[in-house]
Design a protein around this motif. Structure first.
Motif, short mmCIF file in Angstrom:
data_model
loop_
_atom_site.label_atom_id
_atom_site.label_comp_id
_atom_site.label_asym_id
_atom_site.label_seq_id
_atom_site.Cartn_x
_atom_site.Cartn_y
_atom_site.Cartn_z
N GLN A 16 -6.90 47.33 -26.11
CA GLN A 16 -7.13 48.76 -26.30
C GLN A 16 -6.78 49.22 -27.71
O GLN A 16 -7.50 50.05 -28.29
CB GLN A 16 -6.32 49.56 -25.27
CG GLN A 16 -6.62 51.05 -25.30
CD GLN A 16 -5.89 51.80 -24.20
OE1 GLN A 16 -5.13 51.22 -23.44
NE2 GLN A 16 -6.11 53.10 -24.12
N PRO A 17 -5.69 48.71 -28.33
CA PRO A 17 -5.42 49.13 -29.72
C PRO A 17 -6.56 48.82 -30.68
O PRO A 17 -6.78 49.55 -31.65
CB PRO A 17 -4.16 48.33 -30.07
CG PRO A 17 -3.48 48.10 -28.76
CD PRO A 17 -4.60 47.89 -27.78
N GLN A 18 -7.29 47.73 -30.43
CA GLN A 18 -8.44 47.41 -31.27
C GLN A 18 -9.53 48.46 -31.12
O GLN A 18 -10.16 48.89 -32.11
CB GLN A 18 -8.99 46.03 -30.91
CG GLN A 18 -8.06 44.89 -31.27
CD GLN A 18 -8.73 43.55 -31.17
OE1 GLN A 18 -9.96 43.46 -31.07
NE2 GLN A 18 -7.95 42.49 -31.19
N THR A 19 -9.76 48.89 -29.88
CA THR A 19 -10.76 49.93 -29.64
C THR A 19 -10.38 51.22 -30.37
O THR A 19 -11.22 51.89 -31.00
CB THR A 19 -10.91 50.19 -28.14
OG1 THR A 19 -11.26 48.98 -27.48
CG2 THR A 19 -11.99 51.24 -27.88
N GLN A 20 -9.10 51.58 -30.27
CA GLN A 20 -8.63 52.80 -30.94
C GLN A 20 -8.80 52.70 -32.46
O GLN A 20 -9.19 53.66 -33.12
CB GLN A 20 -7.15 53.05 -30.59
CG GLN A 20 -6.91 53.41 -29.14
CD GLN A 20 -7.65 54.68 -28.74
OE1 GLN A 20 -7.70 55.67 -29.49
NE2 GLN A 20 -8.26 54.66 -27.56
N ALA A 21 -8.54 51.50 -33.00
CA ALA A 21 -8.69 51.30 -34.44
C ALA A 21 -10.15 51.45 -34.86
O ALA A 21 -10.46 52.04 -35.91
CB ALA A 21 -8.17 49.92 -34.84
N VAL A 68 -21.42 50.60 -40.59
CA VAL A 68 -21.51 49.49 -39.64
C VAL A 68 -21.03 48.21 -40.30
O VAL A 68 -20.29 47.41 -39.70
CB VAL A 68 -22.96 49.33 -39.13
CG1 VAL A 68 -23.12 48.03 -38.35
CG2 VAL A 68 -23.36 50.53 -38.28
N GLU A 69 -21.44 47.98 -41.54
CA GLU A 69 -21.06 46.76 -42.25
C GLU A 69 -19.54 46.69 -42.44
O GLU A 69 -18.93 45.63 -42.30
CB GLU A 69 -21.76 46.69 -43.61
CG GLU A 69 -23.27 46.45 -43.53
CD GLU A 69 -24.03 47.69 -43.09
OE1 GLU A 69 -23.44 48.81 -43.14
OE2 GLU A 69 -25.21 47.54 -42.70
N GLU A 70 -18.93 47.82 -42.76
CA GLU A 70 -17.47 47.84 -42.97
C GLU A 70 -16.72 47.59 -41.66
O GLU A 70 -15.69 46.90 -41.64
CB GLU A 70 -17.05 49.18 -43.58
CG GLU A 70 -17.46 49.35 -45.04
CD GLU A 70 -17.18 50.74 -45.56
OE1 GLU A 70 -16.65 50.87 -46.67
OE2 GLU A 70 -17.51 51.73 -44.84
N ILE A 71 -17.25 48.14 -40.58
CA ILE A 71 -16.61 47.91 -39.28
C ILE A 71 -16.73 46.45 -38.87
O ILE A 71 -15.77 45.84 -38.37
CB ILE A 71 -17.21 48.85 -38.21
CG1 ILE A 71 -16.69 50.27 -38.45
CG2 ILE A 71 -16.88 48.36 -36.80
CD1 ILE A 71 -17.23 51.30 -37.49
N LEU A 72 -17.91 45.84 -39.10
CA LEU A 72 -18.10 44.44 -38.76
C LEU A 72 -17.17 43.53 -39.56
O LEU A 72 -16.78 42.45 -39.10
CB LEU A 72 -19.55 44.03 -38.97
CG LEU A 72 -20.56 44.57 -37.96
CD1 LEU A 72 -21.98 44.23 -38.38
CD2 LEU A 72 -20.28 44.00 -36.56
N ALA A 73 -16.81 43.95 -40.75
CA ALA A 73 -15.96 43.14 -41.63
C ALA A 73 -14.47 43.37 -41.39
O ALA A 73 -13.63 42.71 -42.00
CB ALA A 73 -16.30 43.42 -43.09
N THR A 74 -14.13 44.30 -40.49
CA THR A 74 -12.72 44.63 -40.25
C THR A 74 -12.03 43.54 -39.44
O THR A 74 -12.57 43.05 -38.44
CB THR A 74 -12.61 45.97 -39.50
OG1 THR A 74 -13.22 47.00 -40.27
CG2 THR A 74 -11.14 46.31 -39.24
N ASP A 75 -10.85 43.16 -39.87
CA ASP A 75 -10.04 42.16 -39.16
C ASP A 75 -9.12 42.88 -38.19
O ASP A 75 -8.21 43.60 -38.60
CB ASP A 75 -9.23 41.33 -40.16
CG ASP A 75 -8.43 40.22 -39.48
OD1 ASP A 75 -8.78 39.87 -38.34
OD2 ASP A 75 -7.47 39.72 -40.09
N LEU A 76 -9.37 42.70 -36.90
CA LEU A 76 -8.58 43.38 -35.87
C LEU A 76 -7.60 42.39 -35.23
O LEU A 76 -7.87 41.20 -35.12
CB LEU A 76 -9.49 43.96 -34.79
CG LEU A 76 -10.49 45.03 -35.26
CD1 LEU A 76 -11.42 45.39 -34.12
CD2 LEU A 76 -9.75 46.26 -35.76
#
Length: 549
Positions: free
Chosen positions: A160-165, A176-184
């Motif tokens: 759930q913390p990943q979803t909130q992030a 979209v590109e920045e979200i795909l590149a995010t390290d969760l």
């Protein structure tokens, strides 16, 4: 010392690549040198001499296929040039003697288990909540929501913390590109409550899709399986929800319980929704009775027990070309040690005994045992053919990709989990193990269906070998995941409990690995958590007696 190739049996006419072999690689075994004529991936087989169409291929000392296309010496065997084939089997000479392994280091050893009134000993202490029919699955889920968290049994990683992030990133205008590149990174659940019942390992909810709508035989088999779980030594008691009108009647379940334990005395609560009326009445009654049962179960404590009280299920899944030369024979040595100590082992997955039937016949203690095995194998094979399938269709795409290109190759390697001890009994699903020694249990090759069945027949620990990796677990029995190769153990450390890739790497013998496995089993039987338990992996799939490979 690590070799490039291995020859499993003196009679074999192929070698197994232990590492990737480029074209032109010379490999030597027993004084014979062969040069690869094409790339041979690790786990795959190369020809020891020229093969023509129709030539027989031998591995593990048995026929595993016939050539459908010619292959030159040093060439690669594939599904394009090799087809499944096995020898026929018949009545043979039954085992009169057996060269038992040295068990001196395990004599007198004990594990800490839960002693039950029927004389069996559990490696865990669970309470079960079971639907007799799929119509009750939602009520089972309601009970799970009401019980698990507040009693301290939540065992699940939260994402759930990943979803909130991600929500915050989107609201901040990220692309979209920045979200795909995010390290969760995931976060563990914060367990705010300790276990209210410290001597109860958990509450298990056995949802399933059976109980009605199928044949009466399906209902009987389901009740037999559920009775196997309720009477299991790893179970302290059970709450059962019945709708009331289904094929799997409460009386049928009670009859199956008496069949397995005539003096059954565990707490057992059976509730009928059509009799009780409202959902609230049903759930409230089930909650009250389950809570009272947990209070009783919590009075149980671990006590020393001899290793002869262990009943180990032998399972494989996500197998690869190393399974039959590392993990499976290592488990086979573990099995032989346990049998020599008076314990029980269960070898199942009948589609994966295709091609080694004669060995099982010859190892049977008497004619009746051998006859029951051949009868079950034949009827199972015939039922598969009747619907346009067959045991030859058992290998999965993953099996084939990693070197198990015929069912006979897969079967010959899978059978090595059973070691070399005599076959003392052959059981039809879902019968109970009653004899110490090696028991054969008729099940599909499907990992979860087979593991579910082994535990229902009495396995209080399961040894599960895998070459590709699988998270499979069981609701009440610890499933120890054993990798066939070191790369898998390193890639999936949160799933693999033990690594026998050490055998392939030349660091350990089969016997040493087998002894190491039994040492780990003793720890697990005494309460050490395996990864499947830690992750809350509670797979449970009853087998409907149709065709499942």
């Amino acid at each position: 010392m690590k070799h490039l190739v291995a020859k499993i049996h003196p009679a074999d006419n192929v070698l197994v690549a232990l590492t990737d072999l480029p074209i032109g690689t010379p490999v030597t075994w027993d004084g014979v040198t062969v040069t690869t004529t094409e790339k041979i991936p690790a786990k795959h087989k190369l020809a020891l001499h020229d093969f023509a169409v129709g030539d027989e291929i031998t591995m593990y000392g048995v026929l595993v296929g016939k050539m459908s296309a010619p292959v030159a010496t040093g060439g690669l065997l594939t599904t394009g040039n090799l087809k499944h084939a096995t020898n026929s089997y018949q009545e043979g000479q039954h085992s009169q003697s057996w060269a038992q392994p040295n068990v001196s280091q395990f004599e007198g050893r004990t594990f800490m288990g839960y002693h039950r009134p029927d004389g069996r000993v559990g490696t865990a202490n669970y309470w079960l909540v079971i639907p007799l029919v799929f119509c009750e699955n939602r009520n089972i889920q309601v009970l799970e929501e009401a019980l698990v968290n507040d009693l301290g049994y939540a065992r699940r990683k939260s994402y759930q913390p990943q979803t909130q992030a991600l929500i915050e990133l989107m609201q901040a205008g990220k692309s979209v590109e920045e979200i795909l590149a995010t390290d969760l990174h995931s976060a563990e659940v914060d367990y705010q409550k300790p276990k209210l019942f410290p001597n109860v390992d958990g509450i298990r909810f056995l949802n399933h899709e059976g109980g009605c709508g199928g044949t009466r035989q399906d209902a009987q088999a389901l009740c037999g399986l559920l009775a196997g779980y309720i009477t299991h030594p790893n179970v302290a008691g059970a709450t059962v929800l019945s709708l009331g009108c289904q094929n799997a009647q409460a009386t049928m379940l009670q009859d199956e319980i008496k069949l397995r334990d005539p003096n059954f005395s565990k707490p057992l609560f059976i509730l009928d929704q059509q009799t009780l009326g409202t959902e609230e009445t049903l759930v409230s009654t089930a909650l009250r009775q389950t809570f009272a049962g947990l209070m009783q179960a919590n009075q149980q404590q671990r006590q020393p027990a001899p290793l002869s009280k262990l009943c180990i299920g032998l399972e494989c899944g996500g197998s690869d070309g190393f399974s039959g030369i590392s993990a499976n024979p290592a488990v086979g040595h573990t099995s032989d040690i346990l049998v020599a100590l008076g314990g029980s082992v269960i070898l199942s997955e009948f589609p994966e005994l295709c091609g080694v039937e004669q060995e099982m016949v010859n190892r049977s203690v008497d004619h009746e045992t051998a006859q029951r095995f051949t009868s079950l194998m034949k009827s199972y094979g015939d039922s598969a053919i009747a619907v346009g399938s067959g045991f030859d269709m058992n290998p999965s795409p993953g099996n084939i990709r990693d070197g198990l290109i015929t069912d006979a190759i897969k079967s010959a390697g899978a059978a090595r989990k059973g070691g070399s001890s005599p076959v003392v009994a052959v059981l039809d699903y879902p019968e109970l193990v009653t004899k110490p020694g090696l028991n054969l249990l008729c099940t599909p090759g499907n990992d979860v269906e087979s593991t579910t069945a082994e535990v229902g027949s009495g396995a209080n620990v399961v040894l599960f070998t895998t070459g590709l990796g699988t998270p499979t677990g069981n609701p009440i029995a610890p499933v120890i995941k054993i990798s066939t190769n070191t790369k898998l153990a390193q890639r999936m450390p949160d799933i693999i409990d033990l690594n026998t890739g050490t055998i392939i790497d030349g660091e350990e013998t089969i016997e040493q690995a087998g002894e190491r496995i039994l040492e780990y089993v003793i720890q697990v039987a005494s309460g050490l958590e395996v990864h499947a338990v830690r992750h809350g992996q509670t797979d449970f799939i009853p087998w409907k007696r149709g065709v499942s490979l």
